[in-house]
Design an enzyme around this catalytic site. Structure first.
Site, PDB file in Angstrom:
ATOM      1  N   SER A 139       0.862  -1.190   0.000  1.00 21.96           N
ATOM      2  CA  SER A 139       0.000   0.000   0.000  1.00 21.96           C
ATOM      3  C   SER A 139       0.890   1.229   0.000  1.00 21.96           C
ATOM      4  O   SER A 139       2.060   1.150   0.390  1.00 21.96           O
ATOM      5  CB  SER A 139      -0.857  -0.005   1.273  1.00 21.96           C
ATOM      6  OG  SER A 139      -1.524   1.222   1.443  1.00 21.96           O
ATOM      7  N   TYR A 152      -2.459  -1.232  10.331  1.00 20.52           N
ATOM      8  CA  TYR A 152      -2.371  -1.359   8.873  1.00 20.52           C
ATOM      9  C   TYR A 152      -1.012  -0.832   8.372  1.00 20.52           C
ATOM     10  O   TYR A 152      -0.341  -1.478   7.562  1.00 20.52           O
ATOM     11  CB  TYR A 152      -3.529  -0.575   8.243  1.00 20.52           C
ATOM     12  CG  TYR A 152      -3.703  -0.755   6.755  1.00 20.52           C
ATOM     13  CD1 TYR A 152      -4.438  -1.829   6.255  1.00 20.52           C
ATOM     14  CD2 TYR A 152      -3.146   0.141   5.848  1.00 20.52           C
ATOM     15  CE1 TYR A 152      -4.622  -1.996   4.891  1.00 20.52           C
ATOM     16  CE2 TYR A 152      -3.321  -0.019   4.485  1.00 20.52           C
ATOM     17  CZ  TYR A 152      -4.062  -1.081   4.008  1.00 20.52           C
ATOM     18  OH  TYR A 152      -4.237  -1.248   2.653  1.00 20.52           O
TER      19      TYR A 152
HETATM   20  P1  NAD Z   1     -11.470  -6.085  -0.458  1.00 23.56           P
HETATM   21  O1  NAD Z   1     -12.105  -6.024   0.895  1.00 23.56           O
HETATM   22  O2  NAD Z   1     -12.293  -5.849  -1.660  1.00 23.56           O
HETATM   23  O3  NAD Z   1     -10.738  -7.467  -0.649  1.00 23.56           O
HETATM   24  C1  NAD Z   1     -10.027  -8.091   0.373  1.00 23.56           C
HETATM   25  C2  NAD Z   1      -9.949  -9.553   0.039  1.00 23.56           C
HETATM   26  O4  NAD Z   1      -9.312 -10.224   1.125  1.00 23.56           O
HETATM   27  C3  NAD Z   1     -11.340 -10.173  -0.121  1.00 23.56           C
HETATM   28  O5  NAD Z   1     -11.310 -11.105  -1.177  1.00 23.56           O
HETATM   29  C4  NAD Z   1     -11.551 -10.853   1.209  1.00 23.56           C
HETATM   30  O6  NAD Z   1     -12.436 -11.935   1.122  1.00 23.56           O
HETATM   31  C5  NAD Z   1     -10.140 -11.301   1.498  1.00 23.56           C
HETATM   32  N1  NAD Z   1      -9.927 -11.642   2.902  1.00 23.56           N
HETATM   33  C6  NAD Z   1     -10.212 -10.920   4.015  1.00 23.56           C
HETATM   34  N2  NAD Z   1      -9.921 -11.634   5.110  1.00 23.56           N
HETATM   35  C7  NAD Z   1      -9.451 -12.829   4.682  1.00 23.56           C
HETATM   36  C8  NAD Z   1      -9.015 -13.996   5.338  1.00 23.56           C
HETATM   37  N3  NAD Z   1      -9.005 -14.094   6.676  1.00 23.56           N
HETATM   38  N4  NAD Z   1      -8.624 -15.050   4.586  1.00 23.56           N
HETATM   39  C9  NAD Z   1      -8.646 -14.980   3.236  1.00 23.56           C
HETATM   40  N5  NAD Z   1      -9.056 -13.904   2.558  1.00 23.56           N
HETATM   41  C10 NAD Z   1      -9.448 -12.835   3.280  1.00 23.56           C
HETATM   42  O7  NAD Z   1     -10.233  -5.097  -0.381  1.00 23.56           O
HETATM   43  P2  NAD Z   1      -9.226  -4.552  -1.503  1.00 23.56           P
HETATM   44  O8  NAD Z   1      -9.324  -3.072  -1.450  1.00 23.56           O
HETATM   45  O9  NAD Z   1      -9.380  -5.256  -2.789  1.00 23.56           O
HETATM   46  O10 NAD Z   1      -7.840  -4.927  -0.810  1.00 23.56           O
HETATM   47  C11 NAD Z   1      -6.973  -5.909  -1.320  1.00 23.56           C
HETATM   48  C12 NAD Z   1      -5.565  -5.611  -0.845  1.00 23.56           C
HETATM   49  O11 NAD Z   1      -5.142  -4.349  -1.374  1.00 23.56           O
HETATM   50  C13 NAD Z   1      -5.441  -5.509   0.678  1.00 23.56           C
HETATM   51  O12 NAD Z   1      -4.228  -6.099   1.100  1.00 23.56           O
HETATM   52  C14 NAD Z   1      -5.403  -4.006   0.902  1.00 23.56           C
HETATM   53  O13 NAD Z   1      -4.726  -3.666   2.072  1.00 23.56           O
HETATM   54  C15 NAD Z   1      -4.660  -3.544  -0.336  1.00 23.56           C
HETATM   55  N6  NAD Z   1      -4.858  -2.139  -0.675  1.00 23.56           N
HETATM   56  C16 NAD Z   1      -6.083  -1.655  -0.995  1.00 23.56           C
HETATM   57  C17 NAD Z   1      -6.221  -0.310  -1.308  1.00 23.56           C
HETATM   58  C18 NAD Z   1      -7.527   0.284  -1.697  1.00 23.56           C
HETATM   59  O14 NAD Z   1      -7.613   1.507  -1.816  1.00 23.56           O
HETATM   60  N7  NAD Z   1      -8.572  -0.483  -1.923  1.00 23.56           N
HETATM   61  C19 NAD Z   1      -5.107   0.531  -1.274  1.00 23.56           C
HETATM   62  C20 NAD Z   1      -3.878   0.000  -0.931  1.00 23.56           C
HETATM   63  C21 NAD Z   1      -3.756  -1.340  -0.633  1.00 23.56           C
END
Ligand code: NAD
Length: 257
Positions: A139, A152
């Site tokens: 991130s 986080y």
């Molecule tokens: P999201 O909530 O859409 O997806 C998260 C995924 O992780 C989902 O598929 C969920 O089912 C899965 N998950 C959660 N707990 C779990 C567990 N215990 N076991 C297995 N799977 C699990 O979120 P996203 O925004 O797509 O985030 C994905 C990644 O990207 C994360 O690591 C997040 O920190 C990172 N990220 C997101 C953003 C953003 O702006 N959306 C920015 C920077 C980093």
């Protein structure tokens, strides 16, 4: 740029960035293993849709990334793992002195410890195949901080550090390990933060998006899951074979500020 014949395991891929990454890897020809902690018909249906759309093998394997043994079992059940994308992640926002211990532990387990367990299980498989790519979805918060996101930010900085270590341990082995650092991407994880932020700042949705969420994203646009997927495909390509132990920001200029 084709990944035909490679198998990619993407943790946390029934939604958001993980699903976008799985779709772009499949578009590039890779067989994909989707994952989350649930085991619903719609989870398996996502894999069937990808298989039909891109003509690859796609499977869904249930495994809870908060549990080390299940992280390792995911790699074992996948059977092959040329590409590992550590994407599963959760968020919780609170001042550090009020931060619930169970939330801290859950963020550490899912966002950081799972990367250790899946990588430890996948590297022997990659070594046996003579090729491998580990891509960790960190991130902008792996490089910078924001208040109220202690767990986080700590976990994502940890992921960036672990990526460098894995890169050094595999440097001579045709295996690379890098961290992708997205800014804000409009996914369910981010959507879920909007109502609380609206209340906290007494703002409407548009104001929250522009003035709070995208305040540090100079492009004033969310990154898309397709752009994140494209970045992962690039890291798996021959063009990126000498890129290892580094971070790639996909953040609309956030970390240039
Ligand atoms: P999201 O909530 O859409 O997806 C998260 C995924 O992780 C989902 O598929 C969920 O089912 C899965 N998950 C959660 N707990 C779990 C567990 N215990 N076991 C297995 N799977 C699990 O979120 P996203 O925004 O797509 O985030 C994905 C990644 O990207 C994360 O690591 C997040 O920190 C990172 N990220 C997101 C953003 C953003 O702006 N959306 C920015 C920077 C980093």
């Amino acid at each position: 740029m084709t990944l035909t014949g490679k198998t990619a395991v993407i943790t946390g891929s029934n939604s958001g960035i993980g699903l976008g990454v799985a779709r772009e890897l499949a578009r590039a020809g890779a067989n994909v293993v989707l994952n989350s902690f649930t085991d619903r018909e719609e989870d398996h249906a996502l894999a069937a849709e990808i298989a039909a759309e891109f003509g690859v093998n796609a499977r869904y394997i249930q495994a809870d990334m908060s549990k080390g043994a299940e992280c390792r079992a995911l790699i074992e059940k996948a059977g092959a793992c040329d590409i590992l994308v550590n994407n599963a992640g959760i968020q919780f926002v609170s001042p550090i002195d009020e931060f619930p211990v169970d939330k801290w532990d859950a963020i550490m387990a899912i966002n950081l410890n799972s990367v250790f367990h899946t990588t430890a299980a996948a590297l022997p498989v990659m070594r046996a195949a003579g090729w491998g790519r580990v891509v960790n979805i960190a991130s902008a918060h792996g490089l910078t901080a924001s208040p109220y996101k202690a767990a986080y930010v700590a976990a994502k900085h940890g992921v960036v550090g672990m990526s460098k270590t894995v890169a050094l341990e595999t440097a001579e082995e045709n295996i690379t390990c890098n961290a992708v650092c997205p800014g804000y991407v409009l996914t369910p994880l981010v959507e879920a933060q909007i109502p609380d932020t609206m209340k906290e700042y007494d703002m409407d949705r548009d104001q929250v998006v522009r003035e709070v969420m995208l305040a540090r994203q100079p492009s004033k646009q969310f990154a898309t899951v397709e752009q994140l997927g494209g970045t992962v495909v690039f890291l798996c390509s021959d063009a990126a074979a000498q890129m290892t132990g580094t971070t790639l920001s996909v953040d609309g200029g956030w970390t240039a500020l």
